[in-house]
Scaffold this active site. Structure first.
Site, PDB file in Angstrom:
ATOM      1  N   TYR A   1      73.345  64.387  66.864  1.00 18.06           N
ATOM      2  CA  TYR A   1      73.879  63.364  65.966  1.00 18.06           C
ATOM      3  C   TYR A   1      75.397  63.384  65.949  1.00 18.06           C
ATOM      4  CZ  TYR A   1      75.179  60.878  61.755  1.00 18.06           C
ATOM      5  OH  TYR A   1      75.785  60.012  60.872  1.00 18.06           O
TER       6      TYR A   1
ATOM      7  N   SER B   1      81.044  58.619  61.743  1.00 17.13           N
ATOM      8  CA  SER B   1      80.703  59.583  60.707  1.00 17.13           C
ATOM      9  C   SER B   1      81.802  60.627  60.635  1.00 17.13           C
ATOM     10  CB  SER B   1      79.366  60.260  61.038  1.00 17.13           C
ATOM     11  OG  SER B   1      79.141  61.410  60.242  1.00 17.13           O
TER      12      SER B   1
END
Length: 261
Positions: free
Chosen positions: A157, A144
């Site tokens: 995350y 990401s």
């Protein structure tokens, strides 16, 4: 040169929606048989039927919760039972949470770390020797843009995706003489169910891309003779990720904190 995957099999985790579904479609379009893994069997079956009809490939459905502690071993056992060997692995399964760490549900945090990190490592270790020995396929792990700086209010995350980025880049170096294409793919905001799981679109940063755009970039990079160990999807995202490495980390943290507030 466009790389063909005919005669190979691609294992895709999190294949029931979003990027996983798109990876399955694009690998099938290039001739690969696919193994579709996720929890939602009905979606996998529908996808498998469409891919077999459109591309004349074989699509195998395995409904499984990869957050389980023995998921990698169970997945390997299931494939061995069916006589399936894979040449490509796409580590796409994962999810995110938004909110302060002190208030987050501890069990849900544990599930996220287990799926985003532990399961990914275990599955990669289970199949990487076969991928390296064959050398015709690829290993793709979805990281990401959040991997490039700390992510306040998405702390765990962001940290899991930083792990995925570092881990996959290291494997790219370890396997550089094998012929296997190894790529850490870092999308920014993408129109998938990710933000439904997060619970808010406020976690999105930058302009949205489609799954087709993101996956097309990944396969294009794998087509290259000198596939890079990692790639950021979207020009603005790539520039932002590069700039983060040029400014003091404290400044990057402050900017990220304001963006994700």
């Amino acid at each position: 040169m466009t790389r063909t995957y005919r005669g190979t099999t691609a294992l895709i985790t999190g294949a029931s929606a979003g990027l996983g579904m798109e990876f399955a479609s694009q690998f099938a379009a290039r001739g690969a048989d696919v193994v579709l893994v996720a929890r939602r069997e009905d979606r996998l079956v529908a996808l498998a039927e469409r891919l077999e009809r459109e591309y004349a490939i074989t699509a195998t459905v395995i409904a499984m919760d990869l957050a389980g502690p023995d998921a990698a071993t169970e997945l390997r056992r299931e494939l061995d039972t069916r006589g399936i060997r894979v040449q490509t692995l796409v580590n796409n399964a994962g999810f995110g949470m938004k909110g302060g760490f002190a208030e987050a549900d501890a069990a849900r945090i544990g599930e996220m770390v287990q799926l985003n990190v532990s399961a990914l490592v275990a599955i990669t270790r289970e199949f990487l020797p076969d991928l390296v020995a064959d050398g015709r396929g690829a290993l793709v792990s979805v990281a990401s843009t959040g991997a490039y700086q700390p992510c306040p209010n998405m702390a765990v995350y962001g940290a899991t995706k930083a792990f995925v980025l570092s881990f996959t880049e290291a494997l790219a170096y370890e396997t550089k003489d094998s012929g296997l294409g190894v790529l850490a793919l870092s999308p920014g905001a993408t129109r998938t169910e990710f933000f439904d799981v997060v619970g808010t679109a406020d976690a999105a940063v930058g302009r949205f891309q489609t799954p087709e755009q993101v996956v097309r970039l990944a396969l294009r990079e794998l087509d290259r003779h000198d596939t890079p160990p990692s790639i950021v999807s979207g020009r603005a995202n790539a520039i932002s990720a590069a700039l983060v490495g040029l400014i003091p980390r404290r400044m990057a943290l402050a900017i990220s904190g304001r963006v994700l507030a």
